[in-house]
Motif scaffolding. Structure first.
Motif, PDB file in Angstrom:
ATOM      1  N   GLY A 197      64.560  19.729  14.695  1.00 42.52           N
ATOM      2  CA  GLY A 197      64.362  18.576  13.895  1.00 42.52           C
ATOM      3  C   GLY A 197      63.721  18.661  12.647  1.00 42.52           C
ATOM      4  N   GLY A 198      62.800  17.905  12.511  1.00 44.14           N
ATOM      5  CA  GLY A 198      62.228  18.016  11.112  1.00 44.14           C
ATOM      6  C   GLY A 198      62.800  17.135  10.054  1.00 44.14           C
ATOM      7  N   LYS A 199      62.020  16.300   9.213  1.00 47.77           N
ATOM      8  CA  LYS A 199      62.452  15.293   8.376  1.00 47.77           C
ATOM      9  C   LYS A 199      63.545  15.727   7.392  1.00 47.77           C
ATOM     10  N   ARG A 200      63.572  17.186   7.008  1.00 47.69           N
ATOM     11  CA  ARG A 200      64.315  17.679   5.907  1.00 47.69           C
ATOM     12  C   ARG A 200      64.057  17.008   4.664  1.00 47.69           C
ATOM     13  N   LEU A 225      64.945  27.042   5.807  1.00 43.24           N
ATOM     14  CA  LEU A 225      64.833  28.035   6.565  1.00 43.24           C
ATOM     15  C   LEU A 225      63.558  28.821   6.323  1.00 43.24           C
ATOM     16  N   ILE A 226      63.004  28.471   4.855  1.00 37.88           N
ATOM     17  CA  ILE A 226      61.595  29.083   4.600  1.00 37.88           C
ATOM     18  C   ILE A 226      60.732  28.101   5.117  1.00 37.88           C
ATOM     19  N   HIS A 227      61.169  26.839   4.991  1.00 39.05           N
ATOM     20  CA  HIS A 227      59.978  25.921   5.585  1.00 39.05           C
ATOM     21  C   HIS A 227      59.777  26.281   7.003  1.00 39.05           C
ATOM     22  N   SER A 273      57.772  28.894   7.681  1.00 41.29           N
ATOM     23  CA  SER A 273      56.186  29.032   7.473  1.00 41.29           C
ATOM     24  C   SER A 273      55.630  28.279   8.775  1.00 41.29           C
ATOM     25  N   LEU A 274      56.428  27.398   9.251  1.00 43.38           N
ATOM     26  CA  LEU A 274      55.999  26.462  10.715  1.00 43.38           C
ATOM     27  C   LEU A 274      55.590  27.754  11.553  1.00 43.38           C
ATOM     28  N   ILE A 275      56.798  28.675  11.903  1.00 45.45           N
ATOM     29  CA  ILE A 275      56.718  29.589  13.032  1.00 45.45           C
ATOM     30  C   ILE A 275      55.652  30.117  12.824  1.00 45.45           C
ATOM     31  N   ARG A 286      55.601  21.820  18.320  1.00 43.09           N
ATOM     32  CA  ARG A 286      56.072  21.694  17.083  1.00 43.09           C
ATOM     33  C   ARG A 286      57.435  21.068  17.115  1.00 43.09           C
ATOM     34  N   ARG A 287      57.567  19.902  16.047  1.00 40.28           N
ATOM     35  CA  ARG A 287      58.792  19.260  16.216  1.00 40.28           C
ATOM     36  C   ARG A 287      59.179  18.602  17.706  1.00 40.28           C
ATOM     37  N   GLY A 288      58.182  18.370  18.508  1.00 42.00           N
ATOM     38  CA  GLY A 288      58.574  17.736  19.876  1.00 42.00           C
ATOM     39  C   GLY A 288      58.777  18.911  20.694  1.00 42.00           C
ATOM     40  N   THR A 293      57.416  30.718  -5.917  1.00 41.81           N
ATOM     41  CA  THR A 293      56.719  29.510  -4.896  1.00 41.81           C
ATOM     42  C   THR A 293      56.020  30.170  -3.735  1.00 41.81           C
ATOM     43  N   ILE A 294      56.727  31.150  -2.791  1.00 43.99           N
ATOM     44  CA  ILE A 294      56.320  31.768  -1.669  1.00 43.99           C
ATOM     45  C   ILE A 294      55.241  32.522  -1.772  1.00 43.99           C
ATOM     46  N   GLY A 295      55.241  33.387  -2.509  1.00 45.75           N
ATOM     47  CA  GLY A 295      54.411  34.442  -2.760  1.00 45.75           C
ATOM     48  C   GLY A 295      52.974  34.337  -2.822  1.00 45.75           C
ATOM     49  N   GLY A 349      51.332  31.439  -4.583  1.00 50.19           N
ATOM     50  CA  GLY A 349      51.745  30.114  -4.084  1.00 50.19           C
ATOM     51  C   GLY A 349      51.457  29.741  -2.706  1.00 50.19           C
ATOM     52  N   ILE A 350      52.563  29.696  -1.809  1.00 51.73           N
ATOM     53  CA  ILE A 350      52.268  29.180  -0.315  1.00 51.73           C
ATOM     54  C   ILE A 350      51.384  30.210   0.297  1.00 51.73           C
ATOM     55  N   ILE A 351      51.691  31.521   0.294  1.00 49.79           N
ATOM     56  CA  ILE A 351      50.979  32.585   1.069  1.00 49.79           C
ATOM     57  C   ILE A 351      49.461  32.674   0.399  1.00 49.79           C
ATOM     58  N   GLN A 380      48.180  12.825   3.385  1.00 51.12           N
ATOM     59  CA  GLN A 380      48.674  12.184   4.297  1.00 51.12           C
ATOM     60  C   GLN A 380      48.876  12.952   5.724  1.00 51.12           C
ATOM     61  N   ASP A 381      49.191  14.068   5.534  1.00 51.66           N
ATOM     62  CA  ASP A 381      49.152  14.954   6.761  1.00 51.66           C
ATOM     63  C   ASP A 381      47.792  15.065   7.379  1.00 51.66           C
ATOM     64  N   ASP A 382      46.801  15.285   6.384  1.00 51.10           N
ATOM     65  CA  ASP A 382      45.523  15.478   7.093  1.00 51.10           C
ATOM     66  C   ASP A 382      44.925  14.078   7.477  1.00 51.10           C
TER      67      ASP A 382
HETATM   68  C1  GRG Z   1      55.410  31.794   2.375  1.00 51.31           C
HETATM   69  C2  GRG Z   1      56.861  30.183   3.602  1.00 51.31           C
HETATM   70  C3  GRG Z   1      55.534  31.086   3.750  1.00 51.31           C
HETATM   71  C4  GRG Z   1      54.879  31.383   4.868  1.00 51.31           C
HETATM   72  C5  GRG Z   1      53.923  32.071   5.013  1.00 51.31           C
HETATM   73  C6  GRG Z   1      52.203  30.435   7.273  1.00 51.31           C
HETATM   74  C7  GRG Z   1      52.276  30.484   5.838  1.00 51.31           C
HETATM   75  C8  GRG Z   1      52.410  31.403   5.163  1.00 51.31           C
HETATM   76  C9  GRG Z   1      52.171  29.115   5.284  1.00 51.31           C
HETATM   77  C10 GRG Z   1      51.807  27.744   5.963  1.00 51.31           C
HETATM   78  C11 GRG Z   1      52.371  26.694   5.169  1.00 51.31           C
HETATM   79  C12 GRG Z   1      52.467  25.598   5.967  1.00 51.31           C
HETATM   80  C13 GRG Z   1      52.877  25.482   7.242  1.00 51.31           C
HETATM   81  C14 GRG Z   1      51.707  24.334   5.322  1.00 51.31           C
HETATM   82  C15 GRG Z   1      51.730  23.064   6.111  1.00 51.31           C
HETATM   83  C16 GRG Z   1      52.807  22.137   5.297  1.00 51.31           C
HETATM   84  C17 GRG Z   1      53.168  20.754   6.236  1.00 51.31           C
HETATM   85  C18 GRG Z   1      52.443  19.566   6.110  1.00 51.31           C
HETATM   86  C19 GRG Z   1      54.069  21.070   6.956  1.00 51.31           C
HETATM   87  C20 GRG Z   1      54.708  19.908   7.857  1.00 51.31           C
HETATM   88  O1  GRG Z   1      55.865  19.518   6.969  1.00 51.31           O
HETATM   89  P1  GRG Z   1      56.853  18.421   7.740  1.00 51.31           P
HETATM   90  O2  GRG Z   1      56.067  17.258   7.712  1.00 51.31           O
HETATM   91  O3  GRG Z   1      57.640  19.081   8.786  1.00 51.31           O
HETATM   92  O4  GRG Z   1      57.938  18.225   6.332  1.00 51.31           O
HETATM   93  P2  GRG Z   1      59.044  18.844   9.302  1.00 51.31           P
HETATM   94  O5  GRG Z   1      58.857  19.130  10.828  1.00 51.31           O
HETATM   95  O6  GRG Z   1      59.359  17.286   9.300  1.00 51.31           O
HETATM   96  O7  GRG Z   1      60.000  19.390   8.576  1.00 51.31           O
END
Ligand code: GRG
Length: 291
Positions: A43-46, A76-78, A81-83, A96-98, A146-148, A151-153, A219-221
């Motif tokens: 699932g996931g909102k995409r 796939l990157i998203h 990150s969730l896994i 995760r995702r129900g 963005t990922i490195g 960025g996200i990491i 909003q997530d918080d």
């Molecule tokens: C560099 C991609 C990457 C990962 C390694 C684990 C990690 C480092 C980062 C975690 C980043 C993370 C999960 C941030 C939270 C972002 C967030 C609010 C996720 C939920 O996104 P939604 O609501 O989820 O879009 P769905 O399930 O709808 O896709």
């Protein structure tokens, strides 16, 4: 078009492409491919893909067949990150995702490997796409930056290292802007890059996406405090030891801050196409969403 239908239609197209781009469960090694497909297709909102596609289309892009591989790579990157975010060493989330999170379903070893494989598969898809070489290079630069570590990491690192004694608005902004908003910024920018629009519009997309990402994470918080597990598809009240907007500013003021970020985002995103209302409608939904 009604915004809910717009999101639903795009989600279906993104899902269909993902199904096509992911290796089949039968391919060797089957457990790895099963685990890769499990979280991505749960699932996931995409929303990140839809933002890229929206920025692309309102900037004059029309060759969706050419750019859909970027949408799959984003998802796939998203999912990766969730896994990894759900692992016991990180946020330790069972749902995760129900569904049970990847490590609950497949074990930590396979979950880590599935995340790693999704990460490399994202770049495999882009490398093998028909995107013009000059644009492909820009996409790769954008996503890898963005990922490195910057960025996200980087954001995730400060998130896991956070200790109560370091609670500061500056650190909070760093974590949210890197861990979450940087990806929103990248996907909006990617849509404009792929549409080959002007530099001022590409910059506005980058800034607008970042501001939108801040509103999204706040909003997530808030949803972690006020949301329901069944609607969220994941555990709530998990952020007690985290640096979040509600923990620094309270929930009421956090809602005001989210709205402020959202209106600043709209100001930037309007630059892409002043007459188009899609981003305005998406922003309204994102700051009132329940999942
Ligand atoms: C560099 C991609 C990457 C990962 C390694 C684990 C990690 C480092 C980062 C975690 C980043 C993370 C999960 C941030 C939270 C972002 C967030 C609010 C996720 C939920 O996104 P939604 O609501 O989820 O879009 P769905 O399930 O709808 O896709």
């Amino acid at each position: 078009m009604n915004i809910e239908n717009y999101l639903k239609d795009w989600k279906k197209k993104v899902d269909d492409k993902l199904n096509e781009h992911l290796p089949s469960k039968e391919e060797y090694p089957p457990l790895l491919h099963k685990a890769m497909r499990y979280t991505v297709l749960a699932g996931g909102k995409r929303i990140r893909s839809i933002l890229m596609l929206t920025a692309y289309s309102i900037s004059g892009g029309y060759d969706f067949d050419e750019i859909m591989p970027v949408s799959s790579a984003i998802e796939l990157i998203h999912a990766y990150s969730l896994i990894h975010d759900d692992l016991p060493a990180m946020d330790n989330d069972d749902y995760r995702r129900g569904l049970p999170s990847s490590h609950k379903k497949f074990g930590e070893d396979i979950a880590i490997l599935a995340g790693d494989a999704l990460f490399s598969h994202a770049f495999y898809i882009i490398a093998h796409s028909n995107i013009k070489p000059v644009l492909k290079e820009k996409v790769l630069k954008n996503l890898t930056e963005t990922i490195g570590d910057k960025g996200i990491i980087g954001g995730q690192t400060e998130d896991v290292l956070f200790e109560e004694s370091n609670k500061s608005p500056k650190l909070l902004r760093y974590i949210h802007s890197h861990k979450t908003a940087s990806f929103f910024s990248a996907v909006c920018e990617l849509g404009t890059i792929l549409a080959e629009t002007s530099e001022d519009k590409i910059l506005a997309a980058r800034k607008g996406g970042l501001l939108m990402g801040m509103a999204f994470q706040i909003q997530d918080d808030i949803l972690d405090v006020e949301g329901k597990k069944e609607e969220m598809g994941k555990e709530v009240r998990k952020d007690n030891n985290k640096l979040t907007y509600p923990s620094v500013y309270g929930t009421g003021f956090s809602k005001i801050i989210a709205r402020k970020y959202s209106s600043l985002a709209l100001k930037q995103l309007k630059v892409l196409n002043p007459k188009d209302k899609t981003f305005e409608n998406i922003l309204n939904l994102l700051t009132t969403r329940k999942n």
